[in-house]
Design a protein around this motif. Structure first.
Motif, mmCIF file in Angstrom:
data_model
loop_
_atom_site.group_PDB
_atom_site.id
_atom_site.type_symbol
_atom_site.label_atom_id
_atom_site.label_comp_id
_atom_site.label_asym_id
_atom_site.label_seq_id
_atom_site.Cartn_x
_atom_site.Cartn_y
_atom_site.Cartn_z
ATOM 1 N N SER B 2 0.851 -1.195 0.000
ATOM 2 C CA SER B 2 0.000 0.000 0.000
ATOM 3 C C SER B 2 0.886 1.243 0.000
ATOM 4 O O SER B 2 0.599 2.221 -0.661
ATOM 5 N N ASN B 63 -3.033 10.054 15.110
ATOM 6 C CA ASN B 63 -3.913 10.624 14.090
ATOM 7 C C ASN B 63 -3.455 12.006 13.683
ATOM 8 O O ASN B 63 -3.553 12.389 12.520
ATOM 9 N N LEU B 66 -0.687 11.537 11.229
ATOM 10 C CA LEU B 66 -1.219 11.171 9.903
ATOM 11 C C LEU B 66 -1.811 12.391 9.206
ATOM 12 O O LEU B 66 -1.595 12.610 8.006
ATOM 13 N N ALA B 70 -0.618 13.842 5.654
ATOM 14 C CA ALA B 70 -1.557 13.934 4.529
ATOM 15 C C ALA B 70 -1.626 15.368 4.024
ATOM 16 O O ALA B 70 -1.585 15.633 2.820
ATOM 17 N N ARG B 99 -5.093 1.307 16.856
ATOM 18 C CA ARG B 99 -4.786 -0.071 16.479
ATOM 19 C C ARG B 99 -5.504 -0.991 17.455
ATOM 20 O O ARG B 99 -5.855 -0.583 18.563
ATOM 21 N N PHE B 122 2.368 1.099 10.919
ATOM 22 C CA PHE B 122 1.199 1.982 11.008
ATOM 23 C C PHE B 122 1.302 3.103 9.983
ATOM 24 O O PHE B 122 0.363 3.378 9.233
ATOM 25 N N LEU B 123 2.478 3.724 9.875
ATOM 26 C CA LEU B 123 2.652 4.820 8.915
ATOM 27 C C LEU B 123 2.583 4.303 7.483
ATOM 28 O O LEU B 123 1.918 4.903 6.622
ATOM 29 N N ASP B 125 1.144 1.517 6.376
ATOM 30 C CA ASP B 125 -0.229 1.063 6.057
ATOM 31 C C ASP B 125 -1.089 2.251 5.658
ATOM 32 O O ASP B 125 -2.074 2.109 4.931
ATOM 33 N N ASN B 126 -0.724 3.409 6.176
ATOM 34 C CA ASN B 126 -1.503 4.606 5.864
ATOM 35 C C ASN B 126 -0.933 5.383 4.676
ATOM 36 O O ASN B 126 -1.305 6.523 4.436
#
Lengths: 294, 294
Positions: B2, B63, B66, B70, B99, B122-123, B125-126
């Protein structure tokens, strides 16, 4: 080979430092109906040797040691027990009286086990074969299986296996004979500091938590970790006359203070000093002690 | 994959902990005319980032991180610098918000580097690929050859070689990346305590002399030993995003206090933090620092 050609007909002579080990060795030898004599180092040896023939010697008097061994017609010698200060400087001074400076320099500069190798060579050159505890008192060494009433869990058994793999790899580089593994992670490796200090280090790491440098080194989990095992084994090709892996009651106490779950020792290669006290301490602390096949 | 499919068109984002490393990375990236932005961790990051775009983030707010990434349309992320307490417990609490508990348990129980692996996963996957310093700022890593004006002796070079052999053997068991060798003897091996504490241990061993247990362990020579070398290298297959071997001015100070002759680091694998200060400190202390080929 001079040693082989000059073996005496007399007793096994135990040059005794501090602690109960020399007496334990003497007892096991005597049980086999073999002749044994003690050379207690004056001011150092402190066990009860009253059941055995004794010839006190000075730590700094190699000639006195040779005279006592010759007088006994000793068939072999073993050095056991611990010696603290005055230590190396004075020992070398005494040794220097009977060896040349060049050899002394080699022995001292080589460091580590070379002093004992030098003393062993000195005794054997003079006709007295030097043996190790393993040869003379094999029952003092760990056997395979549990030594107390506690047993490792499946997770413990995995940690023991990974610890032994690591020790085998390190042994090729002549690194220490001990390490501590917890939850697949090697927390500490023994080198010059010795086993006791390595265990104390883990106690300190757990007290402190060691959370620092989280992003750079990512070592956050120690604070949470409990359990773990002290694994001790011999190095490949180890000379047990020079360096003998050992555990005892103090090892158990330190392991408990470090929060370890138990101790795994290589059967036939690790000495268990004061076995009854060691097992009693482990049982009381809820620690397992297991001898694992080499 | 991803991550690969979701790479942004914006800057390299540096999640910055304490210390100068994040700013040094940003400077090297900017010198290449590449777009860079800093996400200083509030209350932790403490370098001067005024030359760069900044988006402060909370350490306990995944969050928020993220959202900032973004918003920047970051093409990749790097985490650099140090983070001290509140540490793992609070980090996990924040992480837990995004998570599931099962993953958390894996991360925490795995220990060691698994928290960082969890954050990296985590990073990524995002949609934000996570890079290491070595990828982003290779000039911060040690190169081959001398870093200062002092050089190792022939004896030092032998100690470096034996230390590297030992590290290679240990690497297979995922043990620490550092050790100290003096006169062919490995004095200390790094595990969970970290490089600094390993060096301090040798300082202590030399102060104390470590004469005890002469007969049993025959380790008399440390007191006499001087010199020696700190050897640092990467483990085989090491993930430099998770665990980055590094030296800096403090390493040099501790090495001097331990009486070492110098420091040998694997070229391309060991970060030299605050390079100028580090070299100046080594030159002043009479220590060599040498980058050795992998």
């Amino acid at each position: 080979m001079s040693a082989a050609t000059a073996v005496g007909a007399g007793p096994l002579a135990i040059i005794a430092g501090a602690g109960r080990l020399p007496a334990e060795i003497a007892a096991e030898v005597a049980e086999r109906q073999e002749d044994v004599a003690i050379l207690p180092i004056k001011g150092v040896a402190n066990a009860d040797f009253s059941a055995f023939r004794q010839r006190p010697v000075g730590m700094l008097d190699p000639n006195g040691v040779l005279a006592a061994l010759a007088d006994l017609d000793a068939r072999a010698v073993i050095m056991a027990g611990t010696v603290h200060r005055p230590g190396i400087g004075l020992v070398m001074a005494g040794y220097e009286a009977v060896r040349n400076r060049e050899e002394i320099r080699k022995v001292v500069q080589g460091g580590d086990d070379n002093l004992l190798r030098g003393i062993i060579a000195f005794l054997e050159d003079n006709g007295f074969p030097v043996l190790g505890v393993r040869d003379v008192a094999p029952r003092l060494m760990a056997q395979e299986g549990l030594l107390g009433r506690h047993a490792p869990t499946e997770a413990d058994t995995q940690d023991i296996a990974s610890g032994r793999r690591a020790l085998a790899a390190m042994g090729l580089s002549d690194i220490g004979q001990g390490l501590i593994v917890a939850q697949h992670r090697i927390l500490a490796v023994e080198a010059a500091e010795g086993t006791d200090n390595m265990i104390r280090r883990v106690t300190g790491l757990r007290r402190k938590g060691l959370i620092g440098r989280l992003l750079r080194h990512g070592r956050p989990a120690i604070a949470e970790q409990t359990g773990g095992v002290l694994v001790k084994a011999a190095k490949p090709g180890q000379d047990f006359r020079v360096d003998l892996p050992a555990i005892g009651p103090r090892t158990v106490r330190l392991a408990r203070e470090a929060g370890l779950g138990g101790i795994a020792i290589e059967a036939g290669s690790v000495l268990v000093v004061e076995r009854e006290m060691t097992i009693r301490a482990a049982d009381a602390a809820g620690l397992y002690i297991i001898g694992v096949a080499p």
